[in-house]
Design a protein around this motif. Structure first.
Motif, mmCIF file in Angstrom:
data_model
loop_
_atom_site.group_PDB
_atom_site.id
_atom_site.type_symbol
_atom_site.label_atom_id
_atom_site.label_comp_id
_atom_site.label_asym_id
_atom_site.label_seq_id
_atom_site.Cartn_x
_atom_site.Cartn_y
_atom_site.Cartn_z
ATOM 1 N N ASP A 342 0.108 -19.390 19.064
ATOM 2 C CA ASP A 342 1.149 -18.371 19.083
ATOM 3 C C ASP A 342 1.082 -17.471 17.850
ATOM 4 O O ASP A 342 1.872 -16.531 17.721
ATOM 5 N N TYR A 343 0.169 -17.762 16.948
ATOM 6 C CA TYR A 343 0.106 -16.993 15.698
ATOM 7 C C TYR A 343 -0.088 -15.495 15.941
ATOM 8 O O TYR A 343 0.460 -14.679 15.182
ATOM 9 N N PRO A 344 -0.844 -15.065 16.970
ATOM 10 C CA PRO A 344 -0.955 -13.615 17.197
ATOM 11 C C PRO A 344 0.385 -12.912 17.394
ATOM 12 O O PRO A 344 0.507 -11.708 17.131
ATOM 13 N N LEU A 345 1.403 -13.659 17.857
ATOM 14 C CA LEU A 345 2.714 -13.044 18.046
ATOM 15 C C LEU A 345 3.274 -12.484 16.746
ATOM 16 O O LEU A 345 4.065 -11.532 16.762
ATOM 17 N N ARG A 346 2.888 -13.050 15.618
ATOM 18 C CA ARG A 346 3.370 -12.537 14.327
ATOM 19 C C ARG A 346 2.917 -11.100 14.096
ATOM 20 O O ARG A 346 3.542 -10.367 13.339
ATOM 21 N N PHE A 347 1.815 -10.726 14.719
ATOM 22 C CA PHE A 347 1.284 -9.378 14.575
ATOM 23 C C PHE A 347 1.711 -8.466 15.715
ATOM 24 O O PHE A 347 1.327 -7.295 15.760
ATOM 25 N N GLY A 348 2.471 -9.022 16.658
ATOM 26 C CA GLY A 348 2.843 -8.266 17.836
ATOM 27 C C GLY A 348 1.767 -8.276 18.898
ATOM 28 O O GLY A 348 1.733 -7.399 19.772
ATOM 29 N N TRP A 349 0.879 -9.275 18.866
ATOM 30 C CA TRP A 349 -0.211 -9.387 19.834
ATOM 31 C C TRP A 349 0.036 -10.574 20.753
ATOM 32 O O TRP A 349 0.861 -11.439 20.481
ATOM 33 N N ALA A 350 -0.732 -10.633 21.818
ATOM 34 C CA ALA A 350 -0.529 -11.663 22.832
ATOM 35 C C ALA A 350 -0.938 -13.039 22.323
ATOM 36 O O ALA A 350 -1.975 -13.185 21.665
ATOM 37 N N PRO A 351 -0.154 -14.081 22.626
ATOM 38 C CA PRO A 351 -0.578 -15.455 22.347
ATOM 39 C C PRO A 351 -1.710 -15.835 23.296
ATOM 40 O O PRO A 351 -1.902 -15.190 24.337
ATOM 41 N N LEU A 352 -2.453 -16.864 22.942
ATOM 42 C CA LEU A 352 -3.596 -17.282 23.754
ATOM 43 C C LEU A 352 -3.454 -18.731 24.178
ATOM 44 O O LEU A 352 -2.855 -19.546 23.463
ATOM 45 N N ASP A 432 7.616 -10.970 7.850
ATOM 46 C CA ASP A 432 6.603 -9.920 7.812
ATOM 47 C C ASP A 432 6.406 -9.227 9.151
ATOM 48 O O ASP A 432 5.802 -8.164 9.214
ATOM 49 N N ALA A 433 6.832 -9.862 10.219
ATOM 50 C CA ALA A 433 6.463 -9.343 11.534
ATOM 51 C C ALA A 433 7.524 -9.671 12.555
ATOM 52 O O ALA A 433 8.522 -10.316 12.258
ATOM 53 N N ARG A 434 7.273 -9.217 13.751
ATOM 54 C CA ARG A 434 8.188 -9.529 14.841
ATOM 55 C C ARG A 434 8.196 -11.018 15.118
ATOM 56 O O ARG A 434 7.199 -11.689 14.950
ATOM 57 N N SER A 435 9.325 -11.507 15.577
ATOM 58 C CA SER A 435 9.369 -12.906 16.001
ATOM 59 C C SER A 435 8.961 -12.978 17.465
ATOM 60 O O SER A 435 8.873 -11.972 18.159
ATOM 61 N N SER A 436 8.735 -14.181 17.925
ATOM 62 C CA SER A 436 8.314 -14.359 19.316
ATOM 63 C C SER A 436 9.447 -14.090 20.299
ATOM 64 O O SER A 436 9.243 -14.126 21.502
ATOM 65 N N LYS A 479 -7.180 0.946 4.663
ATOM 66 C CA LYS A 479 -8.184 0.922 5.733
ATOM 67 C C LYS A 479 -7.545 0.483 7.044
ATOM 68 O O LYS A 479 -7.854 1.025 8.112
ATOM 69 N N LEU A 480 -6.637 -0.496 6.976
ATOM 70 C CA LEU A 480 -5.936 -0.949 8.176
ATOM 71 C C LEU A 480 -5.154 0.208 8.803
ATOM 72 O O LEU A 480 -5.166 0.393 10.025
ATOM 73 N N LEU A 481 -4.484 1.015 7.966
ATOM 74 C CA LEU A 481 -3.699 2.125 8.499
ATOM 75 C C LEU A 481 -4.584 3.220 9.078
ATOM 76 O O LEU A 481 -4.131 3.993 9.936
ATOM 77 N N ARG A 482 -5.824 3.304 8.629
ATOM 78 C CA ARG A 482 -6.744 4.246 9.268
ATOM 79 C C ARG A 482 -7.118 3.777 10.674
ATOM 80 O O ARG A 482 -7.391 4.581 11.560
ATOM 81 N N LEU A 483 -7.115 2.450 10.871
ATOM 82 C CA LEU A 483 -7.350 1.905 12.210
ATOM 83 C C LEU A 483 -6.135 2.100 13.105
ATOM 84 O O LEU A 483 -6.266 2.359 14.310
ATOM 85 N N ASP A 484 -4.940 1.946 12.517
ATOM 86 C CA ASP A 484 -3.698 2.061 13.287
ATOM 87 C C ASP A 484 -2.610 2.560 12.348
ATOM 88 O O ASP A 484 -2.028 1.782 11.581
ATOM 89 N N ASN A 485 -2.337 3.873 12.390
ATOM 90 C CA ASN A 485 -1.371 4.442 11.441
ATOM 91 C C ASN A 485 0.066 4.086 11.772
ATOM 92 O O ASN A 485 0.982 4.433 11.032
ATOM 93 N N ARG A 486 0.275 3.384 12.879
ATOM 94 C CA ARG A 486 1.613 2.907 13.223
ATOM 95 C C ARG A 486 1.702 1.380 13.160
ATOM 96 O O ARG A 486 2.564 0.776 13.783
ATOM 97 N N SER A 487 0.824 0.769 12.377
ATOM 98 C CA SER A 487 0.880 -0.677 12.212
ATOM 99 C C SER A 487 2.099 -1.044 11.374
ATOM 100 O O SER A 487 2.157 -0.760 10.170
ATOM 101 N N GLU A 488 3.070 -1.655 12.024
ATOM 102 C CA GLU A 488 4.301 -2.045 11.326
ATOM 103 C C GLU A 488 3.998 -2.974 10.153
ATOM 104 O O GLU A 488 4.540 -2.814 9.054
ATOM 105 N N ILE A 489 3.116 -3.937 10.377
ATOM 106 C CA ILE A 489 2.805 -4.904 9.329
ATOM 107 C C ILE A 489 2.043 -4.232 8.198
ATOM 108 O O ILE A 489 2.321 -4.465 7.018
ATOM 109 N N GLY A 490 1.062 -3.380 8.550
ATOM 110 C CA GLY A 490 0.310 -2.683 7.513
ATOM 111 C C GLY A 490 1.207 -1.811 6.658
ATOM 112 O O GLY A 490 1.096 -1.793 5.424
#
Length: 660
Positions: A342-352, A432-436, A479-490
């Motif tokens: 579930d760790y990807p959820l901390r970044f707003g990504w799908a769990p596996l 730091d990030a969204r909760s699940s 560099k992370l923000l150049r990949l995604d300028n709307r990265s909440e965590i970045g």
């Protein structure tokens, strides 16, 4: 006669084999079970393919290799989780994360799930645990793991050191020395001792001579050092005559990405690089020495195996099953291996979720994956098609696990200091990030495969920041923000970095953008308000803090800061309201008490201030601020004598000659 003798000899051989096959004798009904020592050694972040006895040629692991010769090596052992506290909860309970519920840092292992220590303590074992990282501290990040342990070697609650050693992590030699000291004071058995060696976890900083010997592959240097610490502990057991008769299990809790599939460390993916771990079991008196089991096994099988070898009934509804038949006989049925993160959820990504069975591996993700492990052991060629019969069969296996996950505990809040410790270890916290709980259907979230480079950069930034390498951390986040300028965590991490660098205007810019991306994050809104206040924008700070408190009214720090801002803005009545609200949250807060007193004085409510401060000076007689404010209140009500005495007391306290 000859036939009779032959039968007798065959019976003797048969019963002799039975005795040999039973590593620890089992008593009859109603009798006390004979008990033997059990030593569980978990080595953090240990890939099986970076150990000598698993075929790796670029390392020297003489202790593990020798233990494999004296024990049984499982060639295909897997963890259900690539996260330390979750994987250890599975080892100690025999349950999958979706069953025991410890899917995140700080989530308690609830009392309805028995631990191995609890089960053995009830049978008379002396139990102790020695951890190598604060990630397993039962007071903070791993509550409940200490149940059943007579002694659990947590980290000190307060430490003055800035070094990671002793604050975040213990070297393996330190861990085993602490275990030996405890054993010296608890010589009568039986013992159950868990030793956790954290060294292979990043940052890879092995001590000499391993730092030189493995300077081009420091991860291996950490493993080699952990092997030497294990060697010291096993030699100690031999010197104390505890080794031969003991049941000893050495296992990795999870592996390490090392760049495979784009993952530098671990936690995001469920490929074998982070789930395939070494597992070696040494039975008493080296029974079945040198045996290799090729069939799949799981770390959830450790608890039921130990219990069956000891003749102790296992709890019902375990996800693991005993490996006794694989250890002592020829039967070694291949087990279905399940994985969860579930760790990807901390970044707003799908769990596996994953299932490994019949030489196939299926990973449920927004873009699902299927690998034929016989022709593609590196999991490189995704053969997924939805109509494939293997896919459908393996999906049914995962559906059973998903049903269990309903109603499991959500991510727990951790103290701010623990949040800092998580970042220092390279992990995001819930702050730091969204909760699940605030994400849409997981399958609609981004696939971690598309985002893993961002996670790598965040990890680099957090570790660099911990080491004081601000420029390196800033470069990674930019560099992370150049990949995604709307990265909440970045954005939020870069804002906090600029705050620590006292670049408050830049910090406010990044944090304000983070609030725009996710206006529902109370923590980011609070940080934004703090940055605005420090940059001199009191009106903006007030609005940000009010927005934060609207999302979460129970933030003491936000109440205190908003109260101070109202004082600076010459609105003491609004400040009084905020400080009173803060005291409702934490009545003993000296900062809230002092703020309320100042708000009363600014409104010329001198009588109220006197009554309030007299009570505070009685209960907190060592605080000079209370006496200085009380002196002002006495002057306001026309009592110069008591005012002078209060001033004198404040001076004595500051000089160190007042009450203590």
């Amino acid at each position: 006669m000859l036939r009779s003798n032959a039968v007798r000899i065959l019976r003797l051989i048969f019963y002799s084999c039975l005795a040999t096959a039973a590593p620890i004798a089992r008593a009859g009904a109603g009798e006390k079970t004979p008990l033997g020592d059990v030593f569980l050694i978990t080595i953090d972040t240990l890939r099986s393919d970076h150990v000598g006895c698993y075929g790796y040629q670029w390392i020297q692991t003489p202790t593990i290799d020798q233990l494999a010769k004296q024990g049984i090596r499982f060639a295909q052992a897997f963890t259900p989780s690539p996260i330390t506290n979750t994987s250890h909860a599975s080892i100690l309970t025999g349950l999958l994360p979706s069953s025991h519920g410890v899917s995140d840092f700080g989530v308690p292992l609830t009392a309805d799930h028995s631990t191995l220590a609890e089960l053995l303590e009830k049978r008379g074992y002396q139990t102790a645990a020695f951890i190598g990282s604060i990630i397993l501290d039962s007071k903070t990040l791993a509550p409940g793991l200490d149940r059943g342990f007579e002694f659990y070697d947590n980290f000190p609650e307060k430490t003055e050191t800035k070094s990671r050693w002793g604050r975040l992590e213990r070297r393996g030699m330190d861990v085993v020395q602490r275990a030996e000291t405890w054993l010296d004071g608890h010589r009568t058995g039986p013992h159950f001792v868990w030793v956790h060696l954290y060294d292979p976890h990043d940052p890879y900083e092995p001590p000499p001579p391993y730092s030189e010997r493995y300077k081009d592959h420091l991860y291996d240097g950490e493993i080699a050092f952990a092997d030497s610490a294990l060697g010291r502990f096993l030699n100690y057991l031999k010197e104390q005559h505890w080794y031969e008769g003991a049941l000893i299990i050495v296992v990795g809790d999870h592996g390490e990405g090392l760049g495979e599939h784009g993952e530098d460390t671990h936690g995001i993916f469920l490929y074998d690089s982070t789930t395939h771990v070494p597992l070696i079991v040494k039975l008493p008196n080296e029974q079945e020495a040198g045996k290799v089991v090729e069939e799949q096994a799981r770390t959830t099988d450790i608890l039921p195996t130990i219990l069956e070898l000891l003749g102790i009934p296992a709890p019902e509804s375990l996800d693991g099953t005993s490996l006794k038949s694989a250890l002592l006989g020829t039967e070694a049925p291949s087990r279905t291996v399940l994985g969860e993160t579930d760790y990807p959820l901390r970044f707003g990504w799908a769990p596996l979720r994953s299932v490994r069975k019949d030489a196939f591996k299926f990973i449920e993700a927004p873009r699902p994956e299927l690998y034929d492990l016989r022709s593609d052991p590196g999991e490189i060629r995704n053969a997924y098609v939805p109509w494939d019969s293997t896919v459908q069969k393996l999906r049914k296996e995962l559906a059973k696990v998903s049903a269990k996950a309903a109603g499991k505990p959500s991510a727990a809040a951790v103290a701010p200091s623990t949040t800092d410790e998580l970042r220092a270890l390279g992990y995001l916290s819930t702050a730091d990030a969204r909760s699940s709980t605030d994400v849409p259907e997981p399958s609609l979230l981004p696939d971690p495969k598309d985002k893993v480079e961002e996670q790598n950069l965040l990890h680099v930034a957090m570790m660099a920041s911990e080491d004081g390498q601000t420029a390196k951390a800033r470069t990674a986040l930019e560099k992370l923000l150049r990949l995604d300028n709307r990265s909440e965590i970045g954005l939020s991490q870069l804002g906090r970095l600029e705050m620590e660098s006292e670049n408050y205007t830049k910090a406010a810019l990044y944090l304000g953008r983070a609030c725009e991306v996710n206006p529902q994050n109370a923590t980011i809104a609070y940080d934004y308000g703090r940055a605005l206040e420090l940059s001199g924008d009191l009106v903006g700070a007030r609005h940000a803090l009010q927005a934060s408190l609207k999302l979460n009214p129970k933030q003491l720090a936000a109440r205190l800061l908003l109260g101070l801002i109202w004082l600076k803005s010459n609105d003491p009545k609004a400040a009084e309201d905020e400080f009173e609200a803060a005291l409702l949250l934490q009545p003993a807060s000296a900062e809230a008490q002092i703020g309320l007193a100042r708000a009363l004085l600014r409104q010329k409510k001198f009588g109220d201030a006197v009554g309030f401060l007299e009570e505070r000076t009685k209960s907190s007689g060592n605080n000079a601020d209370f006496f200085e404010l009380l002196a002002q209140a006495y002057i306001g009500v026309g009592k110069p004598g008591p005012a002078q005495r209060a001033k004198d007391m404040a001076r004595r306290i500051r000089a160190g000659t007042g009450p203590h």
